[in-house]
Design a protein around this motif. Structure first.
Motif: not given
Length: 513
Positions: A391-417
């Motif tokens: 990910f290339r993060i736009l100023p105004g977004n944060t690393v945590k926001q991107v991580m939350d975004h990924v975790e939300n998309l991976c719900k329902g799958y068995k993943v290790h991030i």
């Protein structure tokens, strides 16, 4: 009767809305381009000496390749390059104070007349990326090719996927200088030293202190170079009025935005952050002759599709809004109307900007699936599959926001991030400062009529490390390039035209004055 009044009311409202859109479009403060009256006289190329070309060509011939594992770096070429600079610029080394940081970080201090004014810092780096499939042993047998500097620029094969000349030849031919580092970033480093050398020869003394800082590992994150140099300045309580580094270019007319018929000088006032993740996806393994309904690789493919189709929301941040205000005056009426009426048409504007990779990267945190892996055999179903996403993060977004975004998309799958690397976006520097206005003035004299605008640098630079010593950091290389020339960076046939190199020297000379 009642229905007709409703229709009439709707028509009146539509007309009023249309008039508002038209009035706002025509009264919106799009930037007007005013050419400088103090143009640096040019007849074709700005005058450049053969010695200047030879100095850059000689520096290109030294393969200062940085490696991800710092300890594995071959430092012999770096030692050779340091000595080469000293031999090539005796006037600079005899006149300026020089300091070496962590063996290879090069710092120059040019004392000014007024020590009460905040100093200026010019950055560059002299490490380069590797050249795939090229044997460094052959560099010793690479011929020196040097044509006269007034040689006309010959056409180039834009779709060619090979080097016309050896990548470490420094060949000066067909109006160009070829080799790894000509654009990234030895060309800029030598331009700074050439400008300083010429000014010293003329007896120039700067008003305020000028500093040059050249890192040696920018291509692998600058942890040993720029980080230590910035800390050196911090330890001396030096705060810079402005810091100038690589970043934007002067984009040739019609090169990115077809409707823009003027050169666009894009000055990075900030840069995107990044986050690289490894996503391990669990599934059922076994023999390929008895596959389950969905294997780990199929689950991984579904996650890839989710990541790719459900990206972070786009938004127009202030530097990009300024960019649109600056270039909008050269665009068609429909585009101008969307820019001028974002209160209503911003979704339409964002949708339009999202259509091309270059403009899409300016309005959102981008998602790039770069690697995927299943089993190591064609008849084996692996119990896990792996995805690497950047990910290339736009100023105004944060690393945590991107991580939350990924975790939300991976719900329902068995993943290790797992986080491989990350960095928050940079601070945004003001385009209303004296430091930015100096860029505008210098560009105007060398590229009259160019549109000069702040924007966000997409890639990472050493400049990020210097936020601890300045609030005003500007990322800009003053050369005019088209899309093909930009693609030669880190690629085959990297080169810089003699015209661009000569104008870059003139730019830094003007800026230093």
């Amino acid at each position: 009767m009642k229905l007709s009044k409703i229709f009439l009311g709707i028509a009146i409202l539509a007309l009023v809305l249309f008039l508002i859109l038209i009035i706002k479009t025509y009264t919106y403060p799009f930037k007007k381009i005013v050419e400088s009256q103090e143009k640096i006289k040019t007849s074709g190329n700005i005058s450049i000496m053969d010695e200047s070309l030879q100095r850059l060509a000689g520096g290109i011939r030294i393969p200062t390749i940085s490696t991800t594992e710092y300890e594995e770096t071959n430092f012999k070429p770096f030692d050779e390059f340091k000595q080469y600079l000293r031999d090539s610029y005796p006037r600079v080394y005899n006149s300026l104070e020089t300091t070496t940081i962590n063996n290879y970080g090069l710092v120059f201090h040019w004392k000014g007349k007024n020590s009460t004014k905040k100093p200026i810092l010019f950055l560059s780096h002299y490490d380069v990326v590797p050249v795939t499939g090229y044997n460094l042993d052959t560099i010793k047998n690479s011929p020196v090719i040097f044509q006269p500097k007034d040689q006309p620029i010959a056409p180039i094969q834009e779709n060619k996927n090979s080097w016309d000349y050896s990548p470490f030849s420094g060949a000066v031919v067909n109006g160009r200088i070829y080799g790894r580092g000509t654009l990234d970033m030895k060309g800029m480093l030598f331009s700074i030293l050439e400008a300083a050398d010429q000014l010293l020869k003329e007896g120039f003394e700067p008003e305020q202190d000028l500093w040059f800082a050249f890192g040696h590992d920018e291509e692998v994150s600058g942890k040993q170079g720029a980080v230590n140099i910035a800390q050196f300045f911090k330890s001396k309580n030096i705060e810079f009025e402005a810091v100038y580094d690589e970043g934007g270019f002067i984009i040739a007319p019609h090169s990115i935005l077809e409707s823009i018929g003027k050169p666009m000088a894009l000055v990075g006032v900030g840069e995107k952050g990044f986050l690289t993740l490894n996503i391990e996806v669990e599934g059922i393994g076994g023999h390929s002759s008895m596959p389950p309904e969905k294997s780990s690789l199929v689950y991984a493919a579904e996650i890839i599709e989710l990541l790719n189709s459900t990206q972070m929301d786009a938004e127009i941040i202030e530097p990009i809004n300024n960019f649109l205000k600056n270039v909008g005056g050269e665009m068609g009426f429909t585009s101008r109307m969307a820019i001028a009426n974002q209160w209503l048409l911003q979704p339409v504007l964002i949708k339009s900007l999202s259509k091309t990779p270059a403009s899409n990267a300016l309005v959102r945190t981008t998602t790039a699936i770069t690697m995927a892996k299943g089993s190591d055999a064609p008849n084996v179903l692996s119990t896990t599959a792996e995805i690497t996403v950047n990910f290339r993060i736009l100023p105004g977004n944060t690393v945590k926001q991107v991580m939350d975004h990924v975790e939300n998309l991976c719900k329902g799958y068995k993943v290790h991030i797992k986080t491989i690397s990350s960095r928050e976006p940079s601070k945004i520097s003001s385009s209303q400062t004296d430091g930015f206005k100096k860029i505008e003035s210098a560009v105007n004299k060398i590229y009259p009529g160019a549109i000069i605008s702040p924007y966000i640098t997409i890639g990472g630079t050493d400049a990020y490390k210097y936020q601890i010593v300045s609030n005003n950091i500007y990322r800009f290389m003053p050369i005019m390039v088209n899309q093909f020339e930009q693609r030669t960076i880190h690629n085959e046939n990297e080169h810089i035209s003699i015209d661009n190199y000569s104008k870059m020297i003139a730019y830094f000379k003007e800026l230093m004055q």
